[in-house]
Scaffold this motif. Structure first.
Motif, PDB file in Angstrom:
ATOM      1  N   ILE A  70      -6.817  42.818  -8.499  1.00 53.97           N
ATOM      2  CA  ILE A  70      -5.361  42.660  -8.358  1.00 53.97           C
ATOM      3  C   ILE A  70      -4.681  43.980  -8.673  1.00 53.97           C
ATOM      4  CG2 ILE A  70      -3.312  41.446  -9.204  1.00 53.97           C
ATOM      5  CD1 ILE A  70      -5.094  39.082  -9.904  1.00 53.97           C
ATOM      6  N   THR A  71      -3.862  44.443  -7.734  1.00 56.71           N
ATOM      7  CA  THR A  71      -3.027  45.617  -7.931  1.00 56.71           C
ATOM      8  C   THR A  71      -1.576  45.180  -7.828  1.00 56.71           C
ATOM      9  OG1 THR A  71      -4.707  47.037  -6.901  1.00 56.71           O
ATOM     10  CG2 THR A  71      -2.473  47.934  -7.109  1.00 56.71           C
ATOM     11  N   ASN A  72      -0.829  45.320  -8.894  1.00 60.16           N
ATOM     12  CA  ASN A  72       0.556  44.853  -8.903  1.00 60.16           C
ATOM     13  C   ASN A  72       1.497  45.848  -8.245  1.00 60.16           C
ATOM     14  OD1 ASN A  72       0.167  42.362 -10.354  1.00 60.16           O
ATOM     15  ND2 ASN A  72      -0.208  43.597 -12.178  1.00 60.16           N
ATOM     16  N   ALA A  73       2.489  45.313  -7.547  1.00 59.37           N
ATOM     17  CA  ALA A  73       3.513  46.164  -6.931  1.00 59.37           C
ATOM     18  C   ALA A  73       4.333  46.851  -8.012  1.00 59.37           C
ATOM     19  CB  ALA A  73       4.414  45.328  -6.033  1.00 59.37           C
ATOM     20  N   GLU A  74       4.639  48.121  -7.803  1.00 58.58           N
ATOM     21  CA  GLU A  74       5.427  48.877  -8.794  1.00 58.58           C
ATOM     22  C   GLU A  74       6.883  48.461  -8.774  1.00 58.58           C
ATOM     23  OE1 GLU A  74       4.851  53.028  -8.236  1.00 58.58           O
ATOM     24  OE2 GLU A  74       2.692  52.967  -8.641  1.00 58.58           O
ATOM     25  N   GLN A  75       7.382  48.086  -7.612  1.00 60.74           N
ATOM     26  CA  GLN A  75       8.780  47.686  -7.493  1.00 60.74           C
ATOM     27  C   GLN A  75       8.848  46.336  -6.782  1.00 60.74           C
ATOM     28  OE1 GLN A  75      11.312  50.714  -5.911  1.00 60.74           O
ATOM     29  NE2 GLN A  75      13.142  49.448  -5.938  1.00 60.74           N
ATOM     30  N   LEU A  76       9.512  45.370  -7.397  1.00 61.92           N
ATOM     31  CA  LEU A  76       9.591  44.033  -6.831  1.00 61.92           C
ATOM     32  C   LEU A  76      10.855  43.871  -5.992  1.00 61.92           C
ATOM     33  CD1 LEU A  76       8.432  41.898  -9.899  1.00 61.92           C
ATOM     34  CD2 LEU A  76       7.049  42.886  -8.055  1.00 61.92           C
ATOM     35  N   LYS A  77      10.755  43.034  -4.974  1.00 63.64           N
ATOM     36  CA  LYS A  77      11.884  42.776  -4.093  1.00 63.64           C
ATOM     37  C   LYS A  77      12.889  41.832  -4.759  1.00 63.64           C
ATOM     38  CE  LYS A  77       8.714  42.922  -0.123  1.00 63.64           C
ATOM     39  NZ  LYS A  77       8.101  42.126   0.962  1.00 63.64           N
ATOM     40  N   THR A  78      14.108  41.866  -4.267  1.00 61.49           N
ATOM     41  CA  THR A  78      15.120  40.921  -4.722  1.00 61.49           C
ATOM     42  C   THR A  78      14.861  39.567  -4.086  1.00 61.49           C
ATOM     43  OG1 THR A  78      16.752  42.692  -4.933  1.00 61.49           O
ATOM     44  CG2 THR A  78      17.591  40.426  -4.823  1.00 61.49           C
ATOM     45  N   LYS A  79      14.826  38.513  -4.890  1.00 58.71           N
ATOM     46  CA  LYS A  79      14.565  37.181  -4.362  1.00 58.71           C
ATOM     47  C   LYS A  79      15.777  36.692  -3.556  1.00 58.71           C
ATOM     48  CE  LYS A  79      10.663  36.640  -6.799  1.00 58.71           C
ATOM     49  NZ  LYS A  79      10.659  37.899  -7.548  1.00 58.71           N
ATOM     50  N   PRO A  80      15.531  35.968  -2.464  1.00 64.71           N
ATOM     51  CA  PRO A  80      16.641  35.462  -1.638  1.00 64.71           C
ATOM     52  C   PRO A  80      17.305  34.244  -2.277  1.00 64.71           C
ATOM     53  CG  PRO A  80      14.557  34.691  -0.773  1.00 64.71           C
ATOM     54  CD  PRO A  80      14.217  35.616  -1.916  1.00 64.71           C
ATOM     55  N   ASP A  81      18.485  33.902  -1.773  1.00 63.23           N
ATOM     56  CA  ASP A  81      19.174  32.676  -2.176  1.00 63.23           C
ATOM     57  C   ASP A  81      18.396  31.494  -1.607  1.00 63.23           C
ATOM     58  OD1 ASP A  81      20.829  30.478  -2.506  1.00 63.23           O
ATOM     59  OD2 ASP A  81      22.653  31.507  -1.871  1.00 63.23           O
ATOM     60  N   GLU A  82      17.875  30.631  -2.472  1.00 64.48           N
ATOM     61  CA  GLU A  82      17.049  29.508  -2.027  1.00 64.48           C
ATOM     62  C   GLU A  82      17.792  28.552  -1.102  1.00 64.48           C
ATOM     63  OE1 GLU A  82      15.310  27.426  -5.247  1.00 64.48           O
ATOM     64  OE2 GLU A  82      14.043  29.106  -5.888  1.00 64.48           O
ATOM     65  N   ASN A  83      19.103  28.517  -1.209  1.00 61.44           N
ATOM     66  CA  ASN A  83      19.887  27.600  -0.383  1.00 61.44           C
ATOM     67  C   ASN A  83      20.259  28.188   0.968  1.00 61.44           C
ATOM     68  OD1 ASN A  83      20.221  25.373  -2.353  1.00 61.44           O
ATOM     69  ND2 ASN A  83      21.259  26.959  -3.542  1.00 61.44           N
ATOM     70  N   GLN A  84      19.811  29.428   1.237  1.00 64.25           N
ATOM     71  CA  GLN A  84      20.133  30.083   2.500  1.00 64.25           C
ATOM     72  C   GLN A  84      18.874  30.529   3.249  1.00 64.25           C
ATOM     73  OE1 GLN A  84      23.297  30.314   3.647  1.00 64.25           O
ATOM     74  NE2 GLN A  84      24.003  29.242   1.794  1.00 64.25           N
ATOM     75  N   LEU A  85      17.744  29.907   2.958  1.00 62.57           N
ATOM     76  CA  LEU A  85      16.489  30.335   3.570  1.00 62.57           C
ATOM     77  C   LEU A  85      16.395  29.890   5.022  1.00 62.57           C
ATOM     78  CD1 LEU A  85      13.973  29.536   0.682  1.00 62.57           C
ATOM     79  CD2 LEU A  85      14.746  31.802   1.434  1.00 62.57           C
ATOM     80  N   GLY A  86      15.967  30.795   5.880  1.00 60.21           N
ATOM     81  CA  GLY A  86      15.599  30.453   7.245  1.00 60.21           C
ATOM     82  C   GLY A  86      14.102  30.228   7.306  1.00 60.21           C
ATOM     83  N   PHE A  87      13.475  30.742   8.375  1.00 60.63           N
ATOM     84  CA  PHE A  87      12.032  30.553   8.505  1.00 60.63           C
ATOM     85  C   PHE A  87      11.375  31.835   8.997  1.00 60.63           C
ATOM     86  CE2 PHE A  87       7.948  28.984   9.640  1.00 60.63           C
ATOM     87  CZ  PHE A  87       7.756  27.824   8.903  1.00 60.63           C
ATOM     88  N   GLY A  88      10.431  32.338   8.195  1.00 57.54           N
ATOM     89  CA  GLY A  88       9.553  33.406   8.650  1.00 57.54           C
ATOM     90  C   GLY A  88      10.147  34.798   8.705  1.00 57.54           C
ATOM     91  N   THR A  89      11.191  35.062   7.933  1.00 58.83           N
ATOM     92  CA  THR A  89      11.817  36.390   7.981  1.00 58.83           C
ATOM     93  C   THR A  89      11.712  37.160   6.675  1.00 58.83           C
ATOM     94  OG1 THR A  89      13.978  35.466   7.370  1.00 58.83           O
ATOM     95  CG2 THR A  89      13.480  35.625   9.724  1.00 58.83           C
ATOM     96  N   ILE A  90      11.363  36.483   5.586  1.00 58.49           N
ATOM     97  CA  ILE A  90      11.298  37.112   4.263  1.00 58.49           C
ATOM     98  C   ILE A  90       9.867  36.980   3.741  1.00 58.49           C
ATOM     99  CG2 ILE A  90      12.156  37.022   1.880  1.00 58.49           C
ATOM    100  CD1 ILE A  90      14.694  35.657   3.072  1.00 58.49           C
TER     101      ILE A  90
END
Length: 353
Positions: A5-25
């Motif tokens: 396991i190699t951890n990412a140095e910088q993590l992404k901002t999590k999306p708004d769970e109530n605004q999720l589409g499909f297959g883009t994030i």
């Protein structure tokens, strides 16, 4: 094999769970593993999500030797995470591997690798109603070679995507259109395999359906163009009087895991359940005589998708009253309740992470 396991140095901002589409994030990490003739499957690793670097001559780009799966991870009401019949997905992946001359994977190891990846990415699994974490295991041919043969090297990877509803309509009836101008697959080919070309073959007819105001194409068999097979992204079911009917697996239809779940639940409820040939003329005639009660699709992405309208040539029929039918609603609720841990699952259907 030990998974590194190699951890990412910088993590992404999590999306708004109530605004999720499909297959883009996509999440911060992915699983990768390689194959060579000399080493077999080796070097399993979880590492930061990143582009794949490929030679322009990489075989998958030219000959389509690649397979994939689709499943989801769900957060239950106790905060735990569970998978729905994942063993079936990895078993089906190996069925696809055999048809595409790709070396089989160790299914138990693949499931363990997925669980480790989900543990690393647990904060990405949404908890808002109707959301989940979509999982895409994929295997591609990686030889840099121009020539029609099976590759000697492969990459197996798993990527993750937090998702909401697959269709913009949500759990509301969709409109589907039967095509007789195009065929997707024939028995003896790869229509029952989750491989790249199957989906490429569906794009033109799907595009024409969208332009005509329809969500999906309903495919007929590729020989007689008479018998119903499946919809572009899901298997199909008909309720005719008290009979639940779905096309039989003839070698050109994907053996859907949600399809199998619907059949198993229907039988457990004492329903008359049939896997058989059903012609499009039978469907139209059943509607005309008042015997066609419901049509709905089944698949991992949408779970259950009610059909409110079907077009065949110049004939357009409204299914039921154009609303969600009672059986579609019952199957949707039951499968979702199992997936999210609201009710007990049949033995072997739920895998805790």
């Amino acid at each position: 094999m030990q998974i590194t396991i190699t951890n990412a140095e910088q993590l992404k901002t999590k999306p708004d769970e109530n605004q999720l589409g499909f297959g883009t994030i996509f999440t911060d990490h992915m699983f990768n593993m390689d194959y060579s003739v000399e080493k077999g499957w080796h070097n399993p690793r979880i590492e930061p999500y990143a582009p794949l670097v490929m030679d322009p001559s990489t075989m998958v780009l030219h000959y389509g030797q690649g397979v994939f799966e689709g499943l989801k991870a769900y957060r239950n009401d106790k905060g735990g995470v569970q998978l729905f019949r994942p063993q079936e997905n990895f078993s089906r992946l190996n069925q696809s591997n055999r048809k595409l001359c790709i070396p089989e994977i160790d299914e138990a190891f693949a499931l363990e690798a997925l669980k480790q990846l989900l543990t690393v990415e647990k904060d990405w699994i949404p908890s808002a109603p109707g959301t989940s974490l979509y999982i895409r295991p994929t295997i591609i041919a990686t030889d840099p070679f121009l020539g029609v043969r099976a590759s000697f090297t492969y990459r197996f990877f798993i990527i993750l995507s937090p998702v909401g509803a697959y269709y913009a309509e949500g759990f509301n009836p969709v409109k589907i259109m039967v095509t007789k101008e195009h065929v997707r697959a024939v028995r003896g080919g790869v229509g029952d395999t989750k491989t790249l070309g199957n989906y490429a073959a569906s794009l033109l007819a799907g595009d024409l359906a969208h332009k005509a105001g329809y969500t999906q194409v309903l495919w007929l068999d590729g020989v007689e163009q008479k018998y119903v097979e499946e919809v572009g992204a899901m298997n199909i079911f008909f309720v005719i009087d008290d009979e639940l009917v779905t096309p039989e697996l003839s070698g050109s239809i994907l053996p859907g895991i949600t399809r199998d779940s619907v059949l198993a639940l229907g039988r457990s409820w004492g329903m008359k359940v049939s896997e058989r040939k059903i012609s499009i003329d039978e469907v139209i005639d059943a509607h005309a005589s008042g015997h066609l009660k419901e049509i709905f699709g089944s698949g991992t992405a949408a779970v259950i998708s009610p059909v409110g309208e079907l077009k065949y040539g110049d004939t357009v029929i409204t299914v039921g009253d154009g609303q969600v039918g009672p059986l579609a609603h019952k199957f949707f609720q039951a499968i979702q309740d199992i997936q999210y841990g609201v009710i007990d699952a049949p033995q072997g259907w739920v895998e805790a992470v």
